[in-house]
Design a protein around this motif. Structure first.
Motif, PDB file in Angstrom:
ATOM      1  N   THR A  85       0.713  -0.720   0.218  1.00 33.17           N
ATOM      2  CA  THR A  85      -0.412  -0.329  -0.060  1.00 33.17           C
ATOM      3  C   THR A  85       0.805   1.474   0.041  1.00 33.17           C
ATOM      4  O   THR A  85       0.366   2.438  -0.843  1.00 33.17           O
ATOM      5  CB  THR A  85      -0.634  -0.262   0.838  1.00 33.17           C
ATOM      6  N   GLY A  86       1.725   1.517   0.681  1.00 34.56           N
ATOM      7  CA  GLY A  86       2.683   2.977   1.156  1.00 34.56           C
ATOM      8  C   GLY A  86       2.181   2.743   2.549  1.00 34.56           C
ATOM      9  O   GLY A  86       2.967   3.990   2.981  1.00 34.56           O
ATOM     10  N   TYR A  87       1.569   2.286   3.063  1.00 31.82           N
ATOM     11  CA  TYR A  87       1.642   2.482   4.613  1.00 31.82           C
ATOM     12  C   TYR A  87       3.459   2.246   5.279  1.00 31.82           C
ATOM     13  O   TYR A  87       3.613   1.732   4.845  1.00 31.82           O
ATOM     14  CB  TYR A  87       0.274   1.291   5.587  1.00 31.82           C
ATOM     15  N   ILE A  88       3.284   3.019   6.342  1.00 36.84           N
ATOM     16  CA  ILE A  88       4.751   3.091   7.058  1.00 36.84           C
ATOM     17  C   ILE A  88       5.076   2.359   8.160  1.00 36.84           C
ATOM     18  O   ILE A  88       3.805   1.790   9.301  1.00 36.84           O
ATOM     19  CB  ILE A  88       5.310   4.168   8.170  1.00 36.84           C
ATOM     20  N   PRO A  89       5.578   1.027   7.956  1.00 39.63           N
ATOM     21  CA  PRO A  89       5.798  -0.408   8.727  1.00 39.63           C
ATOM     22  C   PRO A  89       5.758   0.985  10.300  1.00 39.63           C
ATOM     23  O   PRO A  89       6.636   1.485  10.719  1.00 39.63           O
ATOM     24  CB  PRO A  89       6.840  -0.936   8.913  1.00 39.63           C
ATOM     25  N   VAL A  90       5.133  -0.130  11.245  1.00 39.29           N
ATOM     26  CA  VAL A  90       5.100   1.305  12.915  1.00 39.29           C
ATOM     27  C   VAL A  90       5.964   0.128  13.831  1.00 39.29           C
ATOM     28  O   VAL A  90       6.483   0.922  14.789  1.00 39.29           O
ATOM     29  CB  VAL A  90       3.966   0.625  13.402  1.00 39.29           C
ATOM     30  N   LYS A  91       6.748  -0.943  13.501  1.00 40.10           N
ATOM     31  CA  LYS A  91       7.610  -2.017  14.020  1.00 40.10           C
ATOM     32  C   LYS A  91       8.928  -0.884  13.243  1.00 40.10           C
ATOM     33  O   LYS A  91       9.442  -1.162  12.448  1.00 40.10           O
ATOM     34  CB  LYS A  91       8.015  -2.819  14.213  1.00 40.10           C
ATOM     35  N   LYS A  92       9.738  -0.392  14.512  1.00 42.55           N
ATOM     36  CA  LYS A  92      11.777  -0.744  13.830  1.00 42.55           C
ATOM     37  C   LYS A  92      12.093  -1.641  12.914  1.00 42.55           C
ATOM     38  O   LYS A  92      13.170  -1.787  11.757  1.00 42.55           O
ATOM     39  CB  LYS A  92      12.244   0.183  14.914  1.00 42.55           C
ATOM     40  N   ALA A  93      12.349  -3.266  13.634  1.00 42.48           N
ATOM     41  CA  ALA A  93      12.596  -4.074  12.995  1.00 42.48           C
ATOM     42  C   ALA A  93      12.231  -4.721  11.998  1.00 42.48           C
ATOM     43  O   ALA A  93      12.826  -5.231  10.845  1.00 42.48           O
ATOM     44  CB  ALA A  93      12.368  -5.095  14.223  1.00 42.48           C
ATOM     45  N   ALA A  94      11.123  -4.663  11.371  1.00 40.69           N
ATOM     46  CA  ALA A  94      10.210  -4.158  10.153  1.00 40.69           C
ATOM     47  C   ALA A  94      11.687  -3.332   9.010  1.00 40.69           C
ATOM     48  O   ALA A  94      11.623  -4.231   7.135  1.00 40.69           O
ATOM     49  CB  ALA A  94       9.178  -3.449   9.478  1.00 40.69           C
ATOM     50  N   PHE A  95      12.201  -2.552   9.669  1.00 40.78           N
ATOM     51  CA  PHE A  95      12.847  -2.092   8.214  1.00 40.78           C
ATOM     52  C   PHE A  95      14.616  -3.023   7.822  1.00 40.78           C
ATOM     53  O   PHE A  95      14.919  -2.196   6.436  1.00 40.78           O
ATOM     54  CB  PHE A  95      13.317  -0.112   8.775  1.00 40.78           C
ATOM     55  N   GLU A  96      14.606  -3.373   9.154  1.00 41.64           N
ATOM     56  CA  GLU A  96      15.590  -4.117   8.381  1.00 41.64           C
ATOM     57  C   GLU A  96      15.357  -5.911   7.758  1.00 41.64           C
ATOM     58  O   GLU A  96      16.175  -6.434   7.481  1.00 41.64           O
ATOM     59  CB  GLU A  96      16.422  -5.036   9.971  1.00 41.64           C
TER      60      GLU A  96
END
Length: 428
Positions: free
Chosen positions: A343-354
Motif C-alpha cells: 500500500t504505502g503505509y509505514i511499518p510501525v515496527k523499527k525491526a521491519a525496516f531491517e
C-alpha cells in the motif's frame, strides 16, 4: 492490504512462525486479570472465539487466514463496521448497550479519549513489554497516548506527503519545491490552460495541522488547552484563502475531486497520504510519472500521523490473552512490512525496516521510501476529546475562505475556538 497474495511468501511464512511462537511475549493486562477473577489463560487445546470490528471491507481476510493457520484454537469472527466515523459511533453505542467486540480497529482521531474514559478499553501498554513498546516508532505512540497511557497500538500508519506530476515539472523546467514559498511560485507557473498548481485531499484538516506546526504553532497546547485560533492557525487559513483568491494556484471548491484531477494530469501538486501511493500509481498508469516529496517547509518541518490502531476491550483473561495474540500478530514486523509493501503505509515496527525483502522493496521504488524518510519529522499531538469538533470545524473554515475572499480568518477560527471551549466545559 488487498494485494496481500502478491507479497513475498517468505514474509508470510515468517509471520506465521512468529504467531506460533507467541508473537510478542507480552503479558495479559492487569485490568484483564481483574476482570477475569483469576481465571486461567487458554490452554493450547482450548478453543477461543474472538469478535473483531474492522474498517476494512475485506475483513482482513488474508491476514486472518494466516493467523488461523497458526492458531487453530483461536477463531476470529471479523465484522465490517464502516469507515472510521461509523466505527466510532458504533463503538460508543456498544459501550452504552454492553455489546462490544474483543478487538477493535480505531482511526487515530476517532473518539479514542471517549472510549478510554468509558472504562471499557484496556491500555494496550498493559499487554506489552518495554522492549515491545520501544520497537514502535515513538512518533506514532504520541498520537495514541491519553492521560499518560498508551491505549491503542498503531497498525496501519501513515503520514501525508506531497505528490507531484514529475513529467509536468520537467517539461516546464521546474525543481521540486522544498518550501511553502517555493510551492506557491511553482504553482503560479503551472496554473494555466485548465491545469492547477496545488490542492489537498478531502481530509483537509490533516494538512492544515502541519501547516500550523510548521509556522511554530499548535492546535492543542501541551496542557490540553485548545488553541485553534492562535496566530499560526490564522496565518495558515489566510494562506489557503490567498491560494484561491490571490495567487490563484488552488482551484475553488475542488478539494473533493483533487485526486481525480491529479490522476487526470490537471493538477501539479497534491498533499495526500503516503498510503495512497500504490493506488495512485495504478490509476495514473503510464499517463505521466509520479514523484513523491516531503511536505513543504515553512519555518519548520513537521508531519502528522494518520491511519489507525488496534485496541482490546475488557472481557476475561482467556479472551484478553487471545486478543493480544491476534493484535501482536497483526502488528508484527513481518505483517506491517508486507502491508507497507502492498500500500504505502509505514511499518510501525523499527525491526521491519531491517527485513531483507523490505529493503529490496525500497530500493526498487524509492518513492515508497519518501514517507519513511519523512518520519524523522514525525510529530503527534496527543489525542483529545474535541478532535472531532476541531476536524469538522477546520473543514468548514476552509470552505468558508474558499467561498468568500473577504472572510476574516481570525473571526472564523475565533468561532471554532468558542465551540471547542464550550464542548470541553460539558465533557465528562
Amino acid at each position: 492490504m488487498r494485494r496481500w497474495k502478491r507479497i513475498s511468501a517468505s514474509l508470510i511464512a515468517t509471520a506465521v512462525v512468529s504467531s506460533i511462537t507467541g508473537c510478542g511475549g507480552g503479558t495479559a493486562s492487569t485490568g484483564g486479570n481483574a476482570a477475569a477473577g483469576g481465571e486461567q489463560a487458554a490452554s493450547a487445546n482450548q478453543t477461543v472465539t474472538l469478535k473483531l470490528w474492522t474498517t476494512e471491507k475485506d475483513l482482513l481476510k488474508d491476514y486472518l487466514d494466516s493467523f488461523h493457520a497458526a492458531n487453530s484454537n483461536i477463531k476470529v469472527e471479523a465484522e465490517f463496521m464502516g469507515d472510521y466515523d461509523e466505527m466510532a459511533k458504533k463503538v460508543q453505542a456498544g459501550i452504552v448497550s454492553g455489546s462490544l467486540p474483543h478487538v477493535v480497529q480505531l482511526g487515530q482521531r476517532h473518539a479514542i479519549p471517549q472510549i478510554a474514559d468509558s472504562g471499557k478499553l484496556l491500555p494496550i501498554e498493559s499487554f506489552m513489554t518495554q522492549e515491545e513498546m520501544a520497537d514502535v516508532l515513538p512518533g506514532f505512540w504520541q498520537r495514541y497516548t491519553y492521560k499518560g497511557k498508551k491505549w491503542v497500538i498503531p497498525f496501519q500508519s501513515s503520514t501525508p506527503v506531497m505528490y507531484y506530476n514529475k513529467t509536468m515539472l520537467e517539461k516546464n523546467g521546474l525543481k521540486v519545491p522544498d518550501t511553502w514559498d517555493d510551492l506557491v511560485e511553482a504553482g503560479k507557473k503551472l496554473s494555466k490552460d485548465g491545469t492547477w498548481g496545488f490542492n489537498v485531499n478531502s481530509d483537509s484538516p490533516w494538512y492544515f495541522q502541519p501547516m500550523v506546526w510548521n509556522r511554530g504553532g499548535q492546535l492543542i497546547q501541551k496542557d490540553g488547552t485548545p488553541n485553534v485560533n492562535g496566530k499560526e492557525a490564522v496565518e495558515t487559513l489566510r494562506s489557503i484563502q490567498d491560494l484561491v483568491h490571490q495567487s490563484k494556484v488552488m482551484p475553488q471548491n475542488q478539494i473533493k475531486s483533487s485526486g481525480e484531477d491529479f490522476v487526470a494530469g490537471k493538477l501539479a501538486f497534491l498533499l495526500r497520504s503516503g498510503a495512497s501511493l500504490a493506488g495512485l500509481k495504478k490509476q495514473v498508469g503510464d499517463k505521466f510519472e509520479i514523484g513523491v516529496a516531503f511536505l513543504p517547509k515553512v519555518n519548520e518541518r513537521w508531519v502528522p500521523i494518520g491511519g489507525n490502531g488496534l485496541g482490546i476491550f475488557k472481557s476475561d483473561k482467556l479472551h484478553e490473552e487471545a486478543s493480544w495474540k491476534l493484535v501482536s500478530y497483526l502488528t508484527s514486523k513481518e505483517v506491517t512490512a508486507a502491508n507497507s509493501m502492498a500500500t504505502g503505509y509505514i511499518p510501525v515496527k523499527k525491526a521491519a525496516f531491517e527485513l531483507p525483502q523490505f529493503k529490496a522493496h525500497l530500493e526498487k521504488d524509492p518513492n515508497f521510501k519518501v514517507a519513511i524518510d519523512q518520519t524523522q519529522y514525525l510529530r503527534g499531538e496527543g489525542i483529545h476529546p474535541a478532535d472531532a469538533i476541531i476536524w469538522s470545524g477546520i473543514v468548514k473554515a476552509i470552505e468558508t475562505v474558499h467561498n468568500d475572499p473577504k472572510a476574516d480568518p481570525q473571526a472564523v477560527l475565533d468561532k471554532l475556538q468558542a465551540e471547542v471551549v464550550e464542548y470541553m466545559k460539558t465533557y465528562k
